[in-house]
Enzyme design. Structure first.
Site, PDB file in Angstrom:
ATOM      1  N   LYS A  49       0.822  -1.178   0.011  1.00 44.40           N
ATOM      2  CA  LYS A  49       0.051   0.189   0.064  1.00 44.40           C
ATOM      3  C   LYS A  49       0.792   1.207   0.149  1.00 44.40           C
ATOM      4  O   LYS A  49       1.825   1.241   0.563  1.00 44.40           O
ATOM      5  CB  LYS A  49      -0.857   0.063   1.352  1.00 44.40           C
ATOM      6  CG  LYS A  49      -1.910  -1.200   1.241  1.00 44.40           C
ATOM      7  CD  LYS A  49      -2.727  -1.210   2.388  1.00 44.40           C
ATOM      8  CE  LYS A  49      -3.974  -2.290   2.210  1.00 44.40           C
ATOM      9  NZ  LYS A  49      -3.581  -3.595   1.616  1.00 44.40           N
ATOM     10  N   GLY A  50       0.487   2.109  -0.461  1.00 44.55           N
ATOM     11  CA  GLY A  50       1.262   3.378  -0.776  1.00 44.55           C
ATOM     12  C   GLY A  50       2.021   3.856  -2.122  1.00 44.55           C
ATOM     13  O   GLY A  50       2.421   4.746  -2.263  1.00 44.55           O
ATOM     14  N   CYS A  51       1.956   2.603  -2.823  1.00 47.13           N
ATOM     15  CA  CYS A  51       2.644   2.663  -3.934  1.00 47.13           C
ATOM     16  C   CYS A  51       1.363   3.233  -5.215  1.00 47.13           C
ATOM     17  O   CYS A  51       0.284   2.578  -5.231  1.00 47.13           O
ATOM     18  CB  CYS A  51       2.878   1.624  -4.538  1.00 47.13           C
ATOM     19  SG  CYS A  51       4.460   0.748  -3.580  1.00 47.13           S
ATOM     20  N   GLN A  52       1.807   4.129  -6.008  1.00 41.49           N
ATOM     21  CA  GLN A  52       0.740   4.401  -7.189  1.00 41.49           C
ATOM     22  C   GLN A  52       0.787   3.178  -8.207  1.00 41.49           C
ATOM     23  O   GLN A  52      -0.474   3.019  -8.504  1.00 41.49           O
ATOM     24  CB  GLN A  52       1.579   5.624  -8.126  1.00 41.49           C
ATOM     25  CG  GLN A  52       0.610   6.107  -8.919  1.00 41.49           C
ATOM     26  CD  GLN A  52       1.225   7.359  -9.741  1.00 41.49           C
ATOM     27  OE1 GLN A  52       2.390   7.623  -9.492  1.00 41.49           O
ATOM     28  NE2 GLN A  52       0.309   8.143 -10.623  1.00 41.49           N
ATOM     29  N   SER A  53       1.663   2.341  -8.245  1.00 40.63           N
ATOM     30  CA  SER A  53       1.751   1.383  -9.209  1.00 40.63           C
ATOM     31  C   SER A  53       1.629  -0.013  -8.395  1.00 40.63           C
ATOM     32  O   SER A  53       1.691  -0.044  -7.109  1.00 40.63           O
ATOM     33  CB  SER A  53       3.234   0.992  -9.843  1.00 40.63           C
ATOM     34  OG  SER A  53       3.397   2.172 -10.540  1.00 40.63           O
TER      35      SER A  53
END
Length: 139
Positions: A49-53
């Site tokens: 979680k927290g990744c754009q991808s």
């Protein structure tokens, strides 16, 4: 090799390139060399979680050492996670948990990441260290 030695070796590899276009190409190539992550491991609970991808991260123990598998739907992000795996995978959990990861600053990547990618990178590192700390705290 220690985590520190691996970071130094990767920094030396990146220093061979004169510009960021070549460094990104190398990063993408590293991502392509990442061992494939089995599709059955790409579950919601493995998403960072927290990744754009999308980034899936799986950890497992073997012979007292922690190993990581990962995949991403974005080429550069996959290259970044391949760097983290190269540095951290195959070490004892306590070594991973206390590792000082300065590689991203050393190669100058931090200045070239968007805010969302930088946040994703921090999340990936936190996930990997959390796996190590969880394994390390087991009796």
């Amino acid at each position: 090799m220690t985590i520190e030695e691996i970071q130094q070796e990767i920094a030396e590899d990146f220093a061979l390139f004169d510009n960021w276009e070549d460094k990104y190409a190398y990063l993408i190539e590293l991502g392509k060399q990442l061992p494939p992550m089995p599709e059955e491991l790409k579950t919601e609970d493995k998403l960072v979680k927290g990744c754009q991808s999308k980034v899936w991260l799986h950890a497992y123990m073997k012979d007292g050492k922690l190993y990581f598998l990962a995949d991403s739907d974005a080429l550069i992000v996959k290259g970044i996670v391949s760097l983290l795996i190269k540095v951290l995978s195959g070490h004892k959990p306590e070594e991973i948990a206390r590792a000082n990861l300065h590689l991203i600053e050393d190669i100058g990547l931090k200045q070239h990441l968007s805010m969302t990618r930088a946040n994703g990178l921090v999340s990936m590192i936190k996930h990997m260290k959390a796996y190590a700390e969880a394994v390390n705290s087991q009796p």
